[in-house]
Scaffold this motif. Structure first.
Motif, PDB file in Angstrom:
ATOM      1  N   VAL A  13       0.840  -1.203   0.000  1.00 35.77           N
ATOM      2  CA  VAL A  13       0.000   0.000   0.000  1.00 35.77           C
ATOM      3  C   VAL A  13       0.876   1.255   0.000  1.00 35.77           C
ATOM      4  CG1 VAL A  13      -1.647   1.350   1.354  1.00 35.77           C
ATOM      5  CG2 VAL A  13      -2.018  -1.092   1.021  1.00 35.77           C
ATOM      6  N   GLN A  14       1.935   1.248   0.800  1.00 38.90           N
ATOM      7  CA  GLN A  14       2.838   2.395   0.840  1.00 38.90           C
ATOM      8  C   GLN A  14       3.492   2.616  -0.523  1.00 38.90           C
ATOM      9  OE1 GLN A  14       5.552   1.513   4.018  1.00 38.90           O
ATOM     10  NE2 GLN A  14       4.312   2.614   5.543  1.00 38.90           N
ATOM     11  N   THR A  15       3.903   1.554  -1.160  1.00 35.47           N
ATOM     12  CA  THR A  15       4.534   1.661  -2.479  1.00 35.47           C
ATOM     13  C   THR A  15       3.548   2.226  -3.495  1.00 35.47           C
ATOM     14  OG1 THR A  15       5.927  -0.242  -1.974  1.00 35.47           O
ATOM     15  CG2 THR A  15       5.738   0.389  -4.280  1.00 35.47           C
ATOM     16  N   ARG A  16       2.311   1.745  -3.481  1.00 36.03           N
ATOM     17  CA  ARG A  16       1.302   2.264  -4.419  1.00 36.03           C
ATOM     18  C   ARG A  16       0.977   3.727  -4.149  1.00 36.03           C
ATOM     19  NH1 ARG A  16      -3.695  -1.082  -4.195  1.00 36.03           N
ATOM     20  NH2 ARG A  16      -2.854  -1.977  -2.300  1.00 36.03           N
ATOM     21  N   MET A  17       0.906   4.097  -2.871  1.00 35.07           N
ATOM     22  CA  MET A  17       0.613   5.497  -2.527  1.00 35.07           C
ATOM     23  C   MET A  17       1.754   6.418  -2.956  1.00 35.07           C
ATOM     24  SD  MET A  17      -2.332   5.869  -1.319  1.00 35.07           S
ATOM     25  CE  MET A  17      -3.159   4.476  -2.039  1.00 35.07           C
ATOM     26  N   ARG A  18       2.983   5.978  -2.770  1.00 39.48           N
ATOM     27  CA  ARG A  18       4.127   6.794  -3.206  1.00 39.48           C
ATOM     28  C   ARG A  18       4.130   6.950  -4.721  1.00 39.48           C
ATOM     29  NH1 ARG A  18       7.790   3.982   1.007  1.00 39.48           N
ATOM     30  NH2 ARG A  18       7.673   5.470   2.723  1.00 39.48           N
TER      31      ARG A  18
END
Length: 70
Positions: A13-18
């Motif tokens: 999720v963090q990777t997609r948000m970044r």
């Protein structure tokens, strides 16, 4: 759900948000650049039309003055 699975989901999720944030930044930067170019282009043509208008106003005033003096 195990600790490893939860950590993997959070990381995903963090990777997609970044990635989404970076894409939004690039889109905003491109939009600002396009707006800057359009504004510069419009300002150039506005300046040219004002010069043409000033020239014809001067020409008409000269012609009208001479016509009045006849």
């Amino acid at each position: 759900m195990s600790q490893a699975e939860a950590q993997a989901r959070v990381t995903d999720v963090q990777t997609r948000m970044r990635a989404a944030l970076e894409k939004a930044k690039n889109t905003a930067k491109q939009a600002a650049d396009d707006a800057r170019k359009a504004t510069a282009y419009a300002a150039l043509w506005l300046f040219i039309t004002l010069l043409i208008g000033a020239f014809f106003a001067s020409l008409s005033a000269t012609w009208g003055g001479r016509r009045r003096d006849l």
